[in-house]
Structures are given as structure tokens and as C-alpha cells.
Design a protein around this motif. Structure first.
Motif, PDB file in Angstrom:
ATOM      1  N   ILE A  31       0.907  -1.325  -0.175  1.00  0.00           N
ATOM      2  CA  ILE A  31       0.180   0.076  -0.028  1.00  0.00           C
ATOM      3  C   ILE A  31       0.903   1.303  -0.156  1.00  0.00           C
ATOM      4  O   ILE A  31       1.790   1.295   1.063  1.00  0.00           O
ATOM      5  CB  ILE A  31      -0.856  -0.039   1.254  1.00  0.00           C
ATOM      6  N   TYR A  65      -7.283   1.630   4.899  1.00  0.00           N
ATOM      7  CA  TYR A  65      -6.965   1.065   3.576  1.00  0.00           C
ATOM      8  C   TYR A  65      -7.605  -0.309   3.457  1.00  0.00           C
ATOM      9  O   TYR A  65      -7.770  -0.999   4.547  1.00  0.00           O
ATOM     10  CB  TYR A  65      -5.247   1.030   3.471  1.00  0.00           C
ATOM     11  N   LEU A  69      -7.470   3.428  -0.587  1.00  0.00           N
ATOM     12  CA  LEU A  69      -7.622   4.284   0.394  1.00  0.00           C
ATOM     13  C   LEU A  69      -9.357   4.445   0.266  1.00  0.00           C
ATOM     14  O   LEU A  69     -10.124   4.592  -0.506  1.00  0.00           O
ATOM     15  CB  LEU A  69      -7.220   5.635   0.232  1.00  0.00           C
TER      16      LEU A  69
END
Length: 945
Positions: free
Chosen positions: A603, A654, A661
Motif C-alpha cells: 500500500i 486502507y 484508500l
């Protein structure tokens, strides 16, 4: 998972700056906590923080006499008119500068605002005045030559006392009057701190900063004042000019009378006579005047212990005639007026007391200290604390939830560990055994103890039943510990070193060091045990850009190393123990599989933090963003999402699999903190550059500097003062998944799921309606009605169906439910148990549901069971106290009843005995009489014979 999280409460910040306000009933105190407002309910032992916030810190509060309107002003002069019924802002007003003080009139018609040396009187909106436009100006006064420090109204709301920093006090009439404008009182040698009218009187008490108390007596009573100062009727322009001329003529007439009555050639005696005649004429023309009765020096007592003592706060209760004065030494004194007899004295700290306030009855006095963030309520008659709360004096660095979500433990840089109740929002115990900043904290799974690591080289275990430090773990060589973790069984404790790069493993039962685990080449910043009961896997993250997986039951040499590419800042396990998330200095969050040691996903969240620009920064906010990273991460209760935060005001959620997101939260909009703005205001930019980079000293050379040293984040422990930087130090999800906590610069912010009216059905079809539910209940089809209500997902409708089901049919209805509806029903039962009085009824539902479906794997989620466990634990603690109290009360009553029964039995016995004796006494004379009569008859017979 739902993401309708809303701000719920603020913990850890008790008081920041400004004045305190008691509610009209005297049972609650309102305190400004930064740019938010907290209401402490002293009767029910709860606190709540209003969801509204300001752009800057609040400095002044004022509450209307009926408690419906709250006027709050921040340090930039932005005023908010708040409805306490709906807890919303109904109007905003911007003053030119900051406000010195606020005060509502006793009748609620006006409120006065002091701006520098000016006093503005506004009409209060509402039914009392008939004016619904807020901030309608009525009058304007010039207070003095310096700033106004205090405002106080007379009991009839016709006069206003204005205390100034130039040591003078001015008495002003609210309404326009013919014979009275203002009256000045002087006699102090320092700034006025407070001034108070007496109840139903115009007598006045004034207090200055050097501790002088002056008692003033007014020549008129409130009833006489109404006749002496008649309201002036609004005249036309010609009449106004004529009245001014008449006033001038009257003054000339007074002087002419004095000159005529006093000869000019008698020298000094004539001058004295002129002054006396002039004073008499003034008194006849202005019968309103004040006379100083006495002067007292209240600072003499605290100056016996320390010099340079200043009086910092004062308050007076008109009902009990008790005065409280607080000093810069942390001591406060209670005096009884008008005799000024000291009735109580107490020292609460070594720091100045910023605010002091009596409640309406005068029984409680609230005291607050700005330096340490302390607020206490003292009952002076019984000498007991009604409330004593204090937050962390420095930043809060780490937090942890208990296993049932009832408690939150916080650790700060002030070397203290505090425990907070999530329901009451109060701190109920503070551990101060550490001697340096606390870096990590964690509860045991059974909630019997918690452990904390510190930079003082110790890891301490605290007993949650006796509230004491029962274990202290240390290393063979002194080391600073930066993180701590406890295994699932609660038998092992590990801590990572910040300066020795090792991991230390201890046994909780024996307190002995079991092993020193080596392998990292940099400071160990984060540790996490597997949440699975059958696993002893330990994951450690370090600044050497690696993550290592250890098995604590085997040799320390057997481990796996995961390359994190950048310095690791935090690691955390997923709830199922199969994955581990790693936050790095590059701003990424990497997910690894524990079994295969492979990377699952990454991420990229650096741009989501969007750090602002500090006032003294030489680079732009865009450049600052390139250095951002997540310093704390946490899995959600279901393991689908990750909560992440760092050096920013943003908290991000997340999705783990999609790596996107989902939602972003802004923890504050307080511009009193640094780092919120992306651009520097143009007014701070000059031809010489940024004004924030110009060093300004508060005093002469060598005074306090307003600039921070380069690279300093949390202060350089000197006299420098600068704005705090917005930052989130730690985030944690509640075990139930219903809330999450974020420890930041503002304090401990609690965000909970919005419990408002939200239509969120499940598996809805056309035939499922509330009407159909009611019809099924009429036909006694309880299972069908319950399933339809669960599909509609309306709590009130579900509660109606549950309470309509007969007690004997609960077991049968639970057996007919499918697993998916059983899980939803368990969540509804946990929600209904929070406020329902039918505890046994809903416990029967819970017991039957768990008995019928608990033996099937995967039916009940971990969050639903935890929510039910949390509610039942809270109910048990609450009812346990009541039952214990009632048990002893009933025992006393039964003992008393037995004693009364025994006494009644003895009394009845004595009454029976007394009645028998009386009967005997009555019968004896009759026998004697008959015997005497018989003997007389015998004698008479013998005589006749």
C-alpha cells in the motif's frame, strides 16, 4: 465493514486554558479543552466532549442563567453561540481582537464582552428579550486606561462592575440614566483580578493581583437606586441639546452657590468650607457613592513560605458569602466575608492555579491549572474531592485497549501510565513508577495485568486488581526499551532495545530473564506476538530495514528474515495470525504472509498523509510530503482493513486486498497547532522574509525565545516556546470494532460508529415491511417476525419482536434461526443489553442463542462475542456494587426486624404476665371479703347461739 465513524469523545485532555463554567443546577462543570469543550457530569461521574470545534483554542466561556446558551470565544476573537440543547453552533461572530472576559446578566437579558479596554453589552437572543437576532449591540463603555480583567453584574442586572488592569474599578449603568453615568473606584496598587457584588445589594468587593481585598459600601440600596437614577427617555435632538445645557447650568449653579455662600477673603478655612459645601452639593445631586470599609492583605499567608506570590484567580459565592482566592504557588484559601475569616486552606500542586469557581450552592469549588492540565472539584465542608482529573503533562506516546474494550491504557513522555474508563471517560488510576518516558504498553489477554516499557531501562507489570507494580523486568546491562509485547497466554514478555539492538524475553510468573535474542543490527522499534492461541510466533521490526520472524519456544538462532527495503517503523499481526503488516520509512505499508514469508501486497500511502507546512519551514508543504511516513498501523477487527497514521492530521483506512484508500479522517482543525496550513499567509511574508523566522524576545535581552532549535520535534527542555506540531502517535481499534482511538497532539480522540437513524437493511425483499412484522406477531409467528425485523435491521423493531416472544418459546425460536441471522441477532442482543432494564430476559436470549449455535464453527464472529462480553462485564460490575450494597442493607433490616420481633415477644409476654397478676389482685379481695363475711356470719351465729 462500516466506516461511518464519528468523533465521540476526547480523553486525556482535562483542561487547557480559559475559565470554567458550572451549569445552573451545579452538578456539571464545563471546561475548554483546546479547540473543543468538555462537560463533566459530577453527579453521574461521566464526561462528554461536544462534537463541535473551533479553528483556534477556546479562551472564554459564558453560560446563560437557564443553561440553554453557551457563548464560547477563541484566542482570535471568533465567538460561537452554542445551543446546549442540540449541541450545535447557531451563530458565529468575529471580533477584531481577542476577548478578555465574558459574562451573562443574572436575568439573562444581556451579556457583556470585554475587548481590550472596551466593554460591549449585547442583547441575549430568546424569549426574555424578544430579540432573536444574535449579537445586537445595546451599549458600549470605556472600561479604563488598560485592559479589562473582570466583569460582574449586580443582582438586579442594572449595574455592571468593570475591573481593569490599571488597578481601577468602574461601576456602569446598563440603561441610559439621567443622573448617573459611571462611578470610579480606586485604592488598589496592582491590577484587579476580580470584583463581586453582594447578593441583593450594591456593596462591592474588589481583589487585586498583589492580594489586596477592599470592601466597599454603597450609599444606596437597589430599591433606592431605582428612584435615584431614573431612566432617560429618548429625546429629540433639540431636547437632547437642551438637557445638556441644563446639566451645564446646574453645574454652574452649584459653583455659584458655593461661591456665594463662602467668602473669598478667609484663606484656607474658606477653601475647606468651599470643598465641604461642594461635596454636599454633589451628594445632593449624585446620592450614589461608595465608601471603603476596610482593606485586607490576603497574600501575607502564602508569602510566609515563598516570596513573589501573586493572586491568580478568585471567586465569590453570594449565597454563602465565602470567597476563594488562588495563588501562583498552587495553594488556595477560603475566607468568610465580611469578617474575612480564613476557614480553609489547601495546596493542590506546585503550579499556579489558573481558574477558580464556586457552584450555585457554594458547596463545591472547581480549580484548574493550565501548566499541568489539572482540574479538580473540592467539597470544602467535608474536605473531599468530588472529581480530581489530570491528563498527561506532555505528549501521549502509546495506547492499548483491554481485551473487552472497557479500558484504555495510555503512556506518555511524562513517565506516567494512566488507565481510562471508556464509558465514564475518567482516569481511575495512575502509575508513576517509571522515571523516564513510556514507549510501549499492552494488556494481557485475561485483563489481569498490563506491561509497559520505558527509556529508564525497565519493563514493569501492573496488577489491575490491586493497582500496584508487581514485576519489574530489567536487562543485565542497562538498555533503553523502545517497545514491548505480551504473548497470548500472558506468560511471556518481550521488549526491544533502542541502544543495544537486542530483544529480551522474560517470564511473567518468575520475573527472570529467559533469553536475549540477537540478530538485528539497528534499534528494535516494534514487536508483535501472534494472536493465535496455539502459536508462539514473534515478529520484530528494526531500523536495519529487516523484519524477523522468531519462534520463542525454540532457539533464538532459528528465524526468518524479511527484507523491508526501508527502515521499519511499526509491525502488526492480522487477527487470524496469518499475515503481518509492516510500515516503513518510505511511506509504504507492506503485507507479508507468515507461513510462506512472501509479500502479499503493498500500500503506497505517502501522498495520503498530506503534511502541511510549519511556520518556520524553509521548504514547501509539497516537499514535506516526500518525507512523510506511517509511524503506527493497526488491523481492523475483521482483518479486512488497516488503520494508519503518522506525522499528519490525517488518519487513513486502507483495504488490505485491494490496497486502496477507503476513508480519511481529519483529527483536528485547530490552527493553534503548527503544520495544518499548506501555504504561509501573505500577511506573515515581508520584504525581509517570513516573520516566523525573526527571533522575537518577550522581555529584554535573554528573555524567552519564540523560535525552536533546528530539528527539534517535542521541545528542547528549555524556556523556548513554540506551537506544537500536529501529529498522531498511536492508533488502536477497539476489540469490538465499534470504535477506534487515536493518541495525538490534541489528546486521545475516540471515534465511534454513528448510532443515528441509518437505514441499512439486509437481504431485503418487497414483502418485508414493518406492517408485515406486526401482522406476523398478531398471528404468533415469532420466528418469521424476528427474521423480517433482522432483515429490516431497525433496532426498535427488533427489540419489539424480542420482547413479544414468550419466555418459554425463546429456546425454540433460537433453534429455528439460520447461522447468518444468529450472528446478526447476537449483535442486536449486545446492543439492547446496554440500556434495557430487562436484563434477565435478554440473558436468556443470549444463553439460548449461544447454546444452539455456539458449537458450529464460524457462526459467531469474534467482534460480536467481544461486544456481548463487554456489555455483560459492564453490567456485572454495575450490578455487583448495587447487590453488595443491598445485601448489607437487607441484612441490617432483617436483623432489625428480628430484634423488633424479639422485643415485641418479650413485651407481649410481660403484658400477659401483668394481666395475670392483675386478675389475681382482683380476685384476692373478693376471696378475702367472702372469707371475712363468712367469719362475721359465723361469729354472729355463735353469738346467737
Amino acid at each position: 465493514m462500516k466506516f461511518s465513524y464519528k468523533f465521540s469523545n476526547l480523553l486525556g485532555t482535562i483542561y487547557r486554558n480559559g475559565n470554567l463554567v458550572f451549569t445552573p443546577d451545579g452538578n456539571s462543570v464545563i471546561s475548554p479543552v483546546g479547540n473543543r469543550i468538555t462537560v463533566y457530569d459530577l453527579k453521574n461521574n461521566k464526561s462528554r466532549t461536544l462534537s463541535l470545534e473551533s479553528r483556534y483554542n477556546y479562551t472564554n466561556l459564558a453560560l446563560s442563567p437557564d443553561g440553554s446558551l453557551l457563548l464560547a470565544v477563541n484566542e482570535q476573537g471568533e465567538a460561537q453561540l452554542i445551543s446546549m440543547m442540540s449541541c450545535t453552533v447557531i451563530h458565529r461572530h468575529k471580533f477584531q481582537t481577542g476577548i478578555r472576559c465574558l459574562s451573562f446578566s443574572p436575568n439573562g437579558q444581556y451579556f457583556a464582552v470585554a475587548i481590550e479596554n472596551l466593554v460591549l453589552i449585547f442583547l441575549s437572543p430568546g424569549e426574555i428579550t424578544g430579540e432573536y437576532n444574535p449579537f445586537v449591540l445595546k451599549r458600549r463603555f470605556l472600561g479604563g486606561f488598560d485592559d479589562v480583567t473582570w466583569l460582574d453584574w449586580s443582582s438586579d442586572s442594572r449595574l455592571l462592575a468593570i475591573g481593569c488592569r490599571d488597578s481601577s474599578t468602574k461601576i456602569c449603568a446598563v440603561n441610559f440614566t439621567r443622573n448617573f453615568r459611571t462611578y470610579n473606584l480606586s485604592g488598589h496598587t496592582d491590577a484587579i483580578v476580580a470584583c463581586f457584588f453582594e447578593a441583593n445589594s450594591l456593596h462591592l468587593n474588589t481583589i487585586s493581583r498583589n492580594g489586596q481585598l477592599c470592601l466597599w459600601e454603597c450609599s444606596l440600596s437597589p430599591s433606592d437606586l431605582e428612584d435615584a437614577i431614573k431612566p432617560e427617555i429618548a429625546p429629540t435632538q433639540s431636547k437632547k441639546v437642551k438637557s445638556e445645557d441644563s446639566d451645564n447650568e446646574s453645574e454652574d449653579d452649584v459653583e455659584d452657590v458655593v461661591e456665594k455662600q463662602a467668602p473669598k477673603d478667609e484663606g484656607t478655612a474658606a477653601t475647606e468650607d468651599q470643598n465641604e459645601l461642594k461635596d454636599e452639593a454633589e451628594k445632593q445631586r449624585h446620592p450614589f457613592f461608595y465608601k471603603k470599609l476596610s482593606r485586607h492583605y490576603l497574600a501575607d499567608e502564602p508569602r510566609k513560605e515563598q516570596r513573589d506570590v501573586q493572586l491568580t484567580a478568585a471567586n465569590y459565592n453570594q449565597r454563602t458569602k465565602v470567597l476563594v482566592v488562588a495563588f501562583s504557588t498552587g495553594a488556595f484559601y477560603l475566607y468568610e466575608l465580611p469578617d474575612v475569616n480564613m476557614i480553609h486552606s489547601l495546596s493542590i500542586s506546585d503550579y499556579p492555579i489558573s481558574a477558580a469557581l464556586f457552584n450555585c450552592t457554594g458547596d463545591w469549588v472547581a480549580l484548574a491549572s493550565r501548566e499541568i492540565g489539572q482540574l479538580l472539584v473540592w467539597e470544602w465542608q467535608s474536605e473531599q474531592y468530588i472529581m480530581k482529573q489530570q491528563g498527561h503533562s506532555s505528549e501521549m506516546t502509546c495506547i492499548a485497549y483491554s481485551s473487552d474494550g472497557q479500558f484504555i491504557a495510555t503512556g506518555g513522555e511524562d513517565s506516567k501510565v494512566k488507565l481510562w474508563n471508556t464509558q465514564s471517560s475518567f482516569c481511575f488510576v495512575t502509575f508513576s513508577e517509571h522515571t523516564s518516558g513510556v514507549t510501549g504498553i499492552q494488556f494481557s489477554r485475561n485483563k489481569k495485568f498490563l506491561v509497559s516499557s520505558s527509556l529508564d531501562g525497565t519493563v514493569r507489570a501492573f496488577d489491575l486488581n490491586r493497582y500496584r507494580n508487581f514485576r519489574t523486568f530489567t536487562s543485565p546491562n542497562p538498555a533503553q526499551f523502545s517497545c514491548v509485547a505480551v504473548d497470548y497466554s500472558g506468560e511471556l514478555v518481550v521488549a526491544g532495545g533502542q541502544d543495544v539492538f537486542d530483544i529480551f524475553l522474560w517470564s511473567v510468573k518468575t520475573g527472570k530473564l529467559l533469553e536475549i535474542i540477537s540478530g538485528h543490527e539497528g534499534p528494535v522499534v516494534s514487536l508483535a506476538f501472534s494472536p493465535v492461541a496455539t502459536s508462539s510466533t514473534l515478529v520484530s521490526g528494526s531500523w536495519d530495514k529487516t523484519v524477523k520472524i522468531w519462534n520463542c519456544m525454540e532457539s533464538n538462532s532459528e528465524h526468518e528474515t524479511l527484507d523491508a527495503v526501508s527502515d521499519v517503523t511499526n509491525v502488526t499481526f492480522s487477527p487470524n495470525g496469518e499475515e503481518v503488516a509492516v510500515a516503513t520509512l518510505s511511506g509504504n505499508i507492506t503485507i507479508f504472509d507468515i507461513k510462506s514469508s512472501s509479500q502479499v501486497t503493498t500500500i503506497e500511502g505517502r501522498n495520503d498523509l498530506s503534511s502541511g507546512r510549519l511556520e518556520a519551514d524553509m521548504i514547501t508543504a509539497k516537499k514535506n510530503t516526500q518525507a512523510n511516513y506511517f509511524s503506527t498501523i493497526e488491523y481492523s477487527a475483521d482483518g479486512e482493513c488497516i488503520l494508519a497514521a503518522g506525522k499528519s492530521q490525517n488518519i487513513c483506512i486502507y483495504h488490505v486486498r485491494e490496497a486502496i484508500l477507503l476513508k480519511k479522517f481529519h483529527i483536528t482543525q485547530n490552527h493553534s497547532l503548527d503544520g495544518l496550513n499548506d501555504f504561509i499567509n501573505r500577511k506573515h511574508m515581508t520584504e525581509f522574509g517570513n516573520m516566523a523566522l525573526v527571533e522575537e524576545r518577550e522581555e529584554l535581552e535573554g528573555g524567552k525565545v519564540a523560535l525552536r532549535l533546528p530539528g527539534v520535534r517535542s521541545g528542547d527542555m528549555s524556556s523556548r516556546r513554540f506551537q506544537q506540531e500536529v501529529r498522531v502517535f498511536c492508533v488502536k481499534f477497539s476489540p469490538t470494532g465499534q470504535a477506534f482511538a487515536a493518541a495525538g497532539t490534541e489528546g486521545l480522540c475516540i471515534y465511534a460508529l454513528d448510532k443515528g437513524v441509518v437505514f441499512d437493511p439486509f437481504d431485503l425483499s418487497l414483502e418485508v415491511t414493518p406492517k408485515a412484522v406486526h401482522e406476523a406477531l398478531k398471528r404468533l409467528e415469532y420466528t418469521k417476525a424476528l427474521v423480517m425485523s433482522l432483515k429490516l435491521n431497525e433496532p426498535n423493531l427488533i427489540a419489539l419482536v424480542l420482547e413479544r416472544v414468550p419466555y418459554r418459546d425463546i429456546d425454540l425460536v433460537c433453534a429455528d434461526l439460520s447461522p447468518e441471522f444468529a450472528q446478526r441477532l447476537l449483535q442486536q442482543l449486545a446492543r439492547q443489553l446496554q440500556a434495557t432494564p430487562h436484563i434477565e430476559f435478554y440473558l436468556q436470549w443470549s444463553c439460548c442463542l449461544l447454546t444452539k449455535h455456539g458449537n458450529q464453527d464460524g457462526v459467531f464472529q469474534h467482534t460480536g462475542l467481544l461486544a456481548l462480553h463487554e456489555v455483560l462485564s459492564r453490567k456485572y460490575e454495575m450490578l455487583n456494587k448495587i447487590c453488595d450494597f443491598n445485601k448489607y442493607t437487607m441484612k441490617v433490616l432483617l436483623d432489625r426486624a428480628d430484634k423488633l420481633e424479639q422485643e415485641n415477644g418479650e413485651s407481649n409476654k410481660t403484658l400477659n404476665e401483668d394481666s395475670d397478676e392483675e386478675m389475681l389482685l382482683i380476685r384476692v379481695p373478693e376471696n378475702e371479703a367472702s372469707q371475712s363475711q363468712f367469719s362475721d356470719e359465723e361469729e354472729s351465729d355463735s353469738g346467737s347461739d
